[in-house]
Design an enzyme around this catalytic site. Structure first.
Site, PDB file in Angstrom:
ATOM      1  N   LYS A 264      68.056  27.694  58.634  1.00  0.00           N
ATOM      2  CA  LYS A 264      66.880  28.598  58.801  1.00  0.00           C
ATOM      3  C   LYS A 264      67.178  29.784  59.872  1.00  0.00           C
ATOM      4  O   LYS A 264      67.632  29.473  60.864  1.00  0.00           O
ATOM      5  CB  LYS A 264      65.768  27.674  59.500  1.00  0.00           C
ATOM      6  CG  LYS A 264      64.545  28.498  60.226  1.00  0.00           C
ATOM      7  CD  LYS A 264      63.367  27.523  60.441  1.00  0.00           C
ATOM      8  CE  LYS A 264      62.137  28.340  61.214  1.00  0.00           C
ATOM      9  NZ  LYS A 264      61.185  27.470  61.762  1.00  0.00           N
ATOM     10  N   ASP A 269      59.550  34.131  65.665  1.00  0.00           N
ATOM     11  CA  ASP A 269      58.509  33.307  64.745  1.00  0.00           C
ATOM     12  C   ASP A 269      57.252  33.530  65.874  1.00  0.00           C
ATOM     13  O   ASP A 269      57.057  32.669  66.653  1.00  0.00           O
ATOM     14  CB  ASP A 269      58.878  31.845  64.645  1.00  0.00           C
ATOM     15  CG  ASP A 269      57.664  31.032  64.109  1.00  0.00           C
ATOM     16  OD1 ASP A 269      56.766  31.687  63.466  1.00  0.00           O
ATOM     17  OD2 ASP A 269      57.688  29.902  63.963  1.00  0.00           O
ATOM     18  N   LYS A 276      50.741  31.816  67.066  1.00  0.00           N
ATOM     19  CA  LYS A 276      51.074  30.672  68.198  1.00  0.00           C
ATOM     20  C   LYS A 276      50.359  31.374  69.578  1.00  0.00           C
ATOM     21  O   LYS A 276      49.988  32.463  69.588  1.00  0.00           O
ATOM     22  CB  LYS A 276      52.277  30.838  68.509  1.00  0.00           C
ATOM     23  CG  LYS A 276      53.428  30.168  67.471  1.00  0.00           C
ATOM     24  CD  LYS A 276      54.882  29.912  67.784  1.00  0.00           C
ATOM     25  CE  LYS A 276      55.673  29.458  66.586  1.00  0.00           C
ATOM     26  NZ  LYS A 276      55.410  27.943  66.322  1.00  0.00           N
ATOM     27  N   ASP A 287      64.581  30.455  66.994  1.00  0.00           N
ATOM     28  CA  ASP A 287      64.071  30.047  65.715  1.00  0.00           C
ATOM     29  C   ASP A 287      65.270  30.300  64.554  1.00  0.00           C
ATOM     30  O   ASP A 287      65.063  29.844  63.462  1.00  0.00           O
ATOM     31  CB  ASP A 287      62.811  30.545  65.201  1.00  0.00           C
ATOM     32  CG  ASP A 287      61.832  29.414  64.592  1.00  0.00           C
ATOM     33  OD1 ASP A 287      62.279  28.289  64.431  1.00  0.00           O
ATOM     34  OD2 ASP A 287      60.985  29.851  63.866  1.00  0.00           O
ATOM     35  N   ASP A 346      52.434  29.634  60.231  1.00  0.00           N
ATOM     36  CA  ASP A 346      53.460  29.207  61.029  1.00  0.00           C
ATOM     37  C   ASP A 346      54.307  28.076  60.542  1.00  0.00           C
ATOM     38  O   ASP A 346      55.321  27.886  61.359  1.00  0.00           O
ATOM     39  CB  ASP A 346      52.477  28.686  62.343  1.00  0.00           C
ATOM     40  CG  ASP A 346      53.454  28.525  63.517  1.00  0.00           C
ATOM     41  OD1 ASP A 346      54.676  29.053  63.491  1.00  0.00           O
ATOM     42  OD2 ASP A 346      53.123  27.928  64.859  1.00  0.00           O
ATOM     43  N   GLU A 348      56.364  28.271  58.468  1.00  0.00           N
ATOM     44  CA  GLU A 348      57.338  29.298  57.568  1.00  0.00           C
ATOM     45  C   GLU A 348      58.783  28.788  57.278  1.00  0.00           C
ATOM     46  O   GLU A 348      59.011  29.259  56.317  1.00  0.00           O
ATOM     47  CB  GLU A 348      57.188  30.501  58.340  1.00  0.00           C
ATOM     48  CG  GLU A 348      58.089  30.854  59.228  1.00  0.00           C
ATOM     49  CD  GLU A 348      58.001  29.887  60.579  1.00  0.00           C
ATOM     50  OE1 GLU A 348      57.144  29.448  60.941  1.00  0.00           O
ATOM     51  OE2 GLU A 348      59.037  29.763  61.155  1.00  0.00           O
ATOM     52  N   ARG A 350      60.034  26.270  56.339  1.00  0.00           N
ATOM     53  CA  ARG A 350      60.101  25.494  55.265  1.00  0.00           C
ATOM     54  C   ARG A 350      59.943  26.135  53.900  1.00  0.00           C
ATOM     55  O   ARG A 350      60.357  26.044  52.892  1.00  0.00           O
ATOM     56  CB  ARG A 350      59.299  24.227  55.076  1.00  0.00           C
ATOM     57  CG  ARG A 350      57.785  24.410  55.127  1.00  0.00           C
ATOM     58  CD  ARG A 350      56.830  23.329  55.550  1.00  0.00           C
ATOM     59  NE  ARG A 350      56.779  23.106  57.117  1.00  0.00           N
ATOM     60  CZ  ARG A 350      56.163  22.130  57.675  1.00  0.00           C
ATOM     61  NH1 ARG A 350      55.333  21.357  56.865  1.00  0.00           N
ATOM     62  NH2 ARG A 350      56.404  21.821  58.857  1.00  0.00           N
TER      63      ARG A 350
HETATM   64  N1  BES Z   1      59.491  27.368  64.816  1.00  0.00           N
HETATM   65  C1  BES Z   1      58.251  26.425  64.577  1.00  0.00           C
HETATM   66  C2  BES Z   1      59.068  24.849  65.093  1.00  0.00           C
HETATM   67  C3  BES Z   1      58.977  25.046  66.660  1.00  0.00           C
HETATM   68  C4  BES Z   1      57.791  24.922  67.611  1.00  0.00           C
HETATM   69  C5  BES Z   1      60.308  24.691  67.059  1.00  0.00           C
HETATM   70  C6  BES Z   1      57.891  24.567  68.948  1.00  0.00           C
HETATM   71  C7  BES Z   1      60.254  24.290  68.640  1.00  0.00           C
HETATM   72  C8  BES Z   1      59.230  24.471  69.262  1.00  0.00           C
HETATM   73  C9  BES Z   1      57.868  26.204  63.311  1.00  0.00           C
HETATM   74  O1  BES Z   1      57.904  27.547  62.564  1.00  0.00           O
HETATM   75  C10 BES Z   1      56.490  25.837  63.375  1.00  0.00           C
HETATM   76  O2  BES Z   1      55.899  26.614  63.891  1.00  0.00           O
HETATM   77  N2  BES Z   1      56.241  24.636  62.961  1.00  0.00           N
HETATM   78  C11 BES Z   1      54.763  24.332  63.091  1.00  0.00           C
HETATM   79  C12 BES Z   1      54.584  23.791  61.699  1.00  0.00           C
HETATM   80  C13 BES Z   1      52.836  23.271  61.695  1.00  0.00           C
HETATM   81  C14 BES Z   1      52.181  24.484  61.491  1.00  0.00           C
HETATM   82  C15 BES Z   1      52.655  22.560  60.441  1.00  0.00           C
HETATM   83  C16 BES Z   1      54.726  23.480  64.213  1.00  0.00           C
HETATM   84  O3  BES Z   1      55.466  22.660  64.390  1.00  0.00           O
HETATM   85  O4  BES Z   1      53.474  23.646  64.905  1.00  0.00           O
HETATM   86 ZN    ZN Z   2      59.672  28.898  63.021  1.00  0.00          ZN
HETATM   87 MG    MG Z   3      56.808  28.501  62.755  1.00  0.00          MG
END
Ligand code: BES
Ligand code: ZN
Ligand code: MG
Length: 498
Positions: A264, A269, A276, A287, A346, A348, A350
């Site tokens: 990735k 992000d 966020k 990220d 968010d 994104e 996947r």
């Molecule tokens: N990059 C984030 C995951 C992340 C969050 C990594 C905090 C490290 C610390 C990812 O893109 C994300 O935002 N995932 C969401 C998924 C959810 C919306 C289903 C998450 O984990 O909140």
């Molecule tokens: Zn992300």
């Molecule tokens: Mg995200």
């Protein structure tokens, strides 16, 4: 920024570029400090024994007086014959393994920097190849600092050289190369979002490809959109920063099936329209650590030149909120033809990996596919900064990963991809949706989604490195606030490249 880059070319090393070997004795070396060891049973390593004899039992006295017990992590400074000598606790003899030797060596580098000593020597603490390799890895990793944006000389002090005394092993050179590859991944992770852009990742891939004799292909926005990569195209709609789909091919393994690594490469992000909170949003520069891991592995391949076939695939973009940004409710079509209902912009990672995994499945006949992503905050809830969450479709492959994890000390923990979880990412109106059940098993939902984009007959494992790619407790191997380069060593170990 340009200026900083020019200054960087000045002379920054920021970590040891190599580790030297020498047959000098402790009193011949010109190093600023000589490190030797003592085990918890009070037995000295050979060189520690010599120094102790030459210094009238100086170490023995310190031990008798209880100042040192030989426990792992202990370190005490002595002065013998006008030389600094560092006596290191090595722990229990029967537990002295690669992880211990790596940590101990890391401590030698890190404590030297603290004391402003720029040239260290360490006794070769073992006669085994794996241990000598780990020792060199530790010296390099412990020397790592991220100094590219420090402009004042007084804030810059680097370790210039490290020598292993009484060792002739190639494993040391190998370990130093692997350490450098991990530092390469760390550097990419640590650069801010305005520098480590998708273009910068592509430029790094080019540098590695040229160095290592690899093929590089980079698809631009128009190209991958035209090709049907609706996931990456969708996420990239919200940013003007040019997105890239990067493919590195290292083919030096004859006709064996390639191992494919997908990372990735989300260079910042913001969450997109499902934005966020401001708290710690800066950390979302990390990220792209999945892609940094992949590039770190390729950096090592360039240096080590093993007989392997390995392909690296990096979908890379920012996730921003521009006027054309993709929206909750949008439906995208991935490269394998499956439709994705976007319920949260968010989630994104996947969505862009869907194209990476589909591409890997369609264009190669892989021995296996591994993907690496800072995918979910939920993995941090489950495993903290201690272990990476892994899940996949193949027991043998998972066992291989567990075994490598045991020798590199990079912890993994398996989550189940049971059918119940896979159902949770099925959509009412499209093939899949990009979120699972609210507030439940979030990391598994990520894996269950990705599984939809891997051909069923290809062994595959997904690594959620959101907890391990940065934020770990500072240690002798990794400074505070830095990307860790997690996984580079594990992948090299499991591919038998190291
Ligand atoms: N990059 C984030 C995951 C992340 C969050 C990594 C905090 C490290 C610390 C990812 O893109 C994300 O935002 N995932 C969401 C998924 C959810 C919306 C289903 C998450 O984990 O909140
Ligand atoms: Zn992300
Ligand atoms: Mg995200």
């Amino acid at each position: 920024m340009l200026l900083l880059y020019k200054e960087k070319k000045r002379n920054l090393m920021a970590h040891l570029p190599n580790v030297e070997l020498s047959n000098e004795t402790w009193n011949e070396t010109k190093a600023g400090i000589v490190a030797v060891g003592v085990f918890q049973d009070k037995s000295f390593t050979p060189m520690a024994g010599h120094i102790n004899d030459a210094a009238d039992g100086l170490f023995s006295k310190a031990i008798e007086m209880g100042d040192l017990k030989g426990k792992e992590g202990e370190s005490k400074l002595f002065y013998v014959d006008g030389k600094r000598v560092q006596l290191l606790g090595l722990g229990k003899k029967e537990e002295f393994d690669q992880e211990t030797i790596r940590m101990v060596a890391g401590h030698v580098s890190r404590s030297a920097i603290k004391k402003k000593i720029d040239n260290v020597a360490i006794e070769c603490l073992s006669s085994e190849d794996d241990m000598c390799q780990a020792l060199a890895e530790g010296l390099v990793l412990g020397s790592y600092q991220f100094l590219d944006y420090k402009t004042k000389e007084k804030n810059i002090f680097e370790l210039r050289s490290a020598t292993v005394l009484g060792c002739e092993k190639e494993a040391v050179t190998k370990g130093a190369m692997i350490g450098n590859a991990v530092c390469y991944a760390r550097d990419l992770g640590n650069h801010p979002g305005n520098v480590a852009t998708p273009s910068k990742l592509a430029a790094s891939a080019k540098e590695i490809a040229d160095e290592g004799g690899m093929d590089l292909t980079v698809f631009e926005r128009e190209e991958f959109t035209e090709m049907g990569m609706g996931g990456l195209a969708g996420v990239a709609q919200g940013t003007d920063e040019p997105p890239k789909f990067i493919i590195l091919e290292y083919m030096k393994g004859g006709d064996e099936k390639p191992k494919v690594l997908v990372g990735k490469g989300l260079t910042f992000d913001s969450g997109g329209i499902s934005i966020k909170g401001a708290n710690k949003m800066d950390e979302m520069k990390f990220d792209m650590c999945g892609s940094a891991l992949v590039l770190g592995v390729f950096k090592a391949l360039a240096l080590l030149q093993p007989e392997l076939n390995v392909v690296g695939i990096i979908p890379s973009t920012e996730n921003l909120n521009g006027a054309k940004a993709y929206k909750p409710g949008d439906i995208l079509k991935a490269y394998n033809g499956k439709t994705i209902e976007v319920l949260n912009t968010d989630a994104e990672g996947r969505v862009i990996l869907a194209d990476g995994l589909s591409y890997a499945s369609k264009h190669y006949d892989p021995e296996y596919i591994l993907d690496f992503a800072t995918l979910t905050g939920a993995v941090l809830v489950a495993l903290g900064h201690i272990a990476t969450g892994v899940m996949g479709t193949d027991k043998n492959l998972m066992n291989k990963i567990m075994e490598a994890s045991g020798s590199t000390g990079e912890k993994v923990w398996e989550f189940p991809l049971w059918p119940e979880f896979c159902k949770q990412v099925q959509s009412e109106i499209a093939d899949v949706k990009n979120t699972g059940a609210p507030m439940q098993a979030g990391s598994i939902a990520g894996g269950a989604f990705l599984k939809e984009f891997v051909n069923e007959d290809i062994p595959w494992v997904h690594f959620d490195i959101a907890g391990t790619a940065w934020g770990a407790k500072p240690s002798s191997l990794n400074p505070k606030g830095s990307a860790t380069g997690w996984g580079v060593r594990l992948v090299l170990d499991m591919m038998d490249a190291s």
